[in-house]
Motif scaffolding. Sequence first.
Motif, PDB file in Angstrom:
ATOM      1  N   ARG A   1     -25.830  31.900 -20.868  1.00 26.17           N
ATOM      2  CA  ARG A   1     -26.948  32.849 -21.210  1.00 26.17           C
ATOM      3  C   ARG A   1     -27.670  32.882 -19.852  1.00 26.17           C
ATOM      4  N   ILE A   2     -27.659  34.082 -19.212  1.00 25.57           N
ATOM      5  CA  ILE A   2     -28.132  34.144 -17.569  1.00 25.57           C
ATOM      6  C   ILE A   2     -29.237  35.275 -17.820  1.00 25.57           C
TER       7      ILE A   2
ATOM      8  N   LEU B   1     -23.599  40.737 -13.392  1.00 24.90           N
ATOM      9  CA  LEU B   1     -23.942  40.100 -14.616  1.00 24.90           C
ATOM     10  C   LEU B   1     -23.474  40.851 -15.952  1.00 24.90           C
ATOM     11  N   ASP B   2     -23.680  42.266 -16.109  1.00 16.35           N
ATOM     12  CA  ASP B   2     -23.234  42.883 -17.259  1.00 16.35           C
ATOM     13  C   ASP B   2     -21.751  42.723 -17.362  1.00 16.35           C
TER      14      ASP B   2
ATOM     15  N   ALA C   1     -17.360  38.467 -17.947  1.00 15.93           N
ATOM     16  CA  ALA C   1     -16.798  38.085 -19.284  1.00 15.93           C
ATOM     17  C   ALA C   1     -17.510  36.832 -19.849  1.00 15.93           C
ATOM     18  N   GLU C   2     -17.790  35.827 -19.088  1.00 13.42           N
ATOM     19  CA  GLU C   2     -18.223  34.549 -19.339  1.00 13.42           C
ATOM     20  C   GLU C   2     -19.826  34.242 -19.313  1.00 13.42           C
ATOM     21  N   LEU C   3     -20.384  35.491 -18.909  1.00 13.35           N
ATOM     22  CA  LEU C   3     -21.838  35.368 -18.924  1.00 13.35           C
ATOM     23  C   LEU C   3     -22.488  36.401 -20.014  1.00 13.35           C
ATOM     24  N   ASP C   4     -23.634  35.870 -20.601  1.00 13.46           N
ATOM     25  CA  ASP C   4     -24.398  36.612 -21.700  1.00 13.46           C
ATOM     26  C   ASP C   4     -25.708  37.080 -20.824  1.00 13.46           C
ATOM     27  N   PHE C   5     -25.480  38.288 -20.516  1.00 14.16           N
ATOM     28  CA  PHE C   5     -26.901  38.881 -19.681  1.00 14.16           C
ATOM     29  C   PHE C   5     -27.949  39.089 -20.613  1.00 14.16           C
ATOM     30  N   VAL C   6     -28.873  38.155 -20.776  1.00 16.09           N
ATOM     31  CA  VAL C   6     -29.915  38.254 -21.649  1.00 16.09           C
ATOM     32  C   VAL C   6     -31.187  38.994 -21.508  1.00 16.09           C
ATOM     33  N   GLY C   7     -31.542  39.202 -20.428  1.00 16.94           N
ATOM     34  CA  GLY C   7     -32.905  40.090 -19.961  1.00 16.94           C
ATOM     35  C   GLY C   7     -33.078  39.998 -18.552  1.00 16.94           C
ATOM     36  N   VAL C   8     -34.139  40.728 -18.067  1.00 22.00           N
ATOM     37  CA  VAL C   8     -34.822  40.658 -16.930  1.00 22.00           C
ATOM     38  C   VAL C   8     -36.187  40.628 -16.725  1.00 22.00           C
ATOM     39  N   TRP C   9     -36.722  39.925 -15.758  1.00 23.10           N
ATOM     40  CA  TRP C   9     -38.182  39.818 -15.673  1.00 23.10           C
ATOM     41  C   TRP C   9     -38.235  40.289 -14.244  1.00 23.10           C
ATOM     42  N   GLY C  10     -39.666  41.068 -14.030  1.00 21.77           N
ATOM     43  CA  GLY C  10     -39.830  41.634 -12.446  1.00 21.77           C
ATOM     44  C   GLY C  10     -41.308  41.589 -12.610  1.00 21.77           C
TER      45      GLY C  10
ATOM     46  N   ASP D   1     -33.588  48.376 -19.919  1.00 17.86           N
ATOM     47  CA  ASP D   1     -33.160  49.194 -20.811  1.00 17.86           C
ATOM     48  C   ASP D   1     -31.704  49.844 -20.331  1.00 17.86           C
ATOM     49  N   SER D   2     -31.550  50.103 -19.327  1.00 17.77           N
ATOM     50  CA  SER D   2     -30.245  50.613 -18.797  1.00 17.77           C
ATOM     51  C   SER D   2     -29.104  49.737 -19.002  1.00 17.77           C
ATOM     52  N   TYR D   3     -29.326  48.380 -19.104  1.00 16.20           N
ATOM     53  CA  TYR D   3     -28.190  47.467 -19.735  1.00 16.20           C
ATOM     54  C   TYR D   3     -28.387  46.869 -21.169  1.00 16.20           C
ATOM     55  N   GLY D   4     -29.367  47.447 -21.830  1.00 16.51           N
ATOM     56  CA  GLY D   4     -29.407  47.140 -23.184  1.00 16.51           C
ATOM     57  C   GLY D   4     -29.796  45.552 -23.331  1.00 16.51           C
ATOM     58  N   VAL D   5     -30.521  45.168 -22.526  1.00 16.00           N
ATOM     59  CA  VAL D   5     -31.160  43.849 -22.579  1.00 16.00           C
ATOM     60  C   VAL D   5     -32.848  43.683 -22.532  1.00 16.00           C
ATOM     61  N   ARG D   6     -33.287  42.706 -22.778  1.00 11.26           N
ATOM     62  CA  ARG D   6     -34.713  42.568 -22.912  1.00 11.26           C
ATOM     63  C   ARG D   6     -35.211  42.588 -21.744  1.00 11.26           C
ATOM     64  N   ALA D   7     -36.548  43.273 -21.667  1.00  9.72           N
ATOM     65  CA  ALA D   7     -37.528  43.207 -20.424  1.00  9.72           C
ATOM     66  C   ALA D   7     -38.559  42.156 -20.724  1.00  9.72           C
ATOM     67  N   TYR D   8     -38.778  41.123 -19.927  1.00  9.97           N
ATOM     68  CA  TYR D   8     -39.737  40.013 -20.058  1.00  9.97           C
ATOM     69  C   TYR D   8     -40.681  40.234 -19.261  1.00  9.97           C
ATOM     70  N   ASP D   9     -42.003  40.053 -19.653  1.00 12.82           N
ATOM     71  CA  ASP D   9     -43.196  40.152 -18.752  1.00 12.82           C
ATOM     72  C   ASP D   9     -43.622  38.809 -18.611  1.00 12.82           C
ATOM     73  N   ASP D  10     -42.947  37.738 -19.048  1.00 16.40           N
ATOM     74  CA  ASP D  10     -43.354  36.478 -18.965  1.00 16.40           C
ATOM     75  C   ASP D  10     -42.296  35.680 -18.341  1.00 16.40           C
ATOM     76  N   VAL D  11     -42.378  35.043 -17.065  1.00 17.30           N
ATOM     77  CA  VAL D  11     -40.885  34.512 -16.595  1.00 17.30           C
ATOM     78  C   VAL D  11     -40.509  33.086 -17.116  1.00 17.30           C
TER      79      VAL D  11
END
Length: 294
Positions: free
Chosen positions: A2-3, A20-21, A24-33, A44-54
């Motif tokens: 999970r990355i 990351l998307d 095949a062996e990575l589960d792209f979990v989310g993005v923090w910015g 949203d463009s990759y259907g993953v979670r947007a994190y506001d807390d690193v």
Amino acid sequence: MRIGLLGTGPWAQMAHAPALDRHAELDFVGVWGRRTAPTKELADSYGVRAYDDVDALLADVDAVAVALPPSIQADLAVRAARAGRHLLLDKPLAPTVEQARAIVEAVEAAGVASVVFFTARFQPETEAWISEQAAAEGWFTGRAEWLGAVFSGDDNPFADSPWRQEKGALWDVGPHALSVLLPVLGEVRRVTAAAPGPGDTVHLVLDHLDGASSTLALSLTAPPAAAGATVELRGTTGVTVLPESTESAVSALLRASDALLAASRDGRPHACDAAFGLRVTEILAEAEALLNGG
């Protein structure tokens, strides 16, 4: 594995997120910015979670990929390593030797894997050439010209990068040149000369422990028609030139991800780990000190 992705800028959009998307062996979990709107848009463009807390992202992953300015990468890499997360980092590792060394110490203390993305080291044609030349002996000189048009071309997505404007070609493309020369010519004993050129251009001369010397010409302000990268080696076997690669940055990042997975599984450090990133940082800092009259 999970990355999560730290960063939402052009490099994160163009290279990291697609790689990351697709892996095949990575589960792209989310993005923090650092900014809410771009973080949500990229996530949203990759259907993953947007994190506001690193720290919330670190709690949900096994590894992080970092696409952030070097000073921010340095602090977050230490934080992630201390949380037990493997690291896929970008170059330069950090803007100072002290910060780079802190990353290495955190990685070693936590026993996590690290890979620094030096592009040429993860492209099949260039990596094969580097390995072949590293196995040869009798190198006399090396010449690297890494000339970009980031600040002289039109509409370059990296032209507004504050850290590139501050640190220039030495710290942006210098790591690329060193990542090719060091495995072949060996450890650098000292930077014997450093001189400025037009714009942010710099010229370096390196003295290698095995007896060879090398010269580097680095720029982000070259005329677009003059931009390009060349590495030439001369020695007892003759003259050889680094081949051009047809691989995209995304493909190279997929291989860097493979390297991180392998290092995390077998515990063997990759050749482009944080320790190598630290050595590159030390050479860059030595050159910068000479340029500044130190």
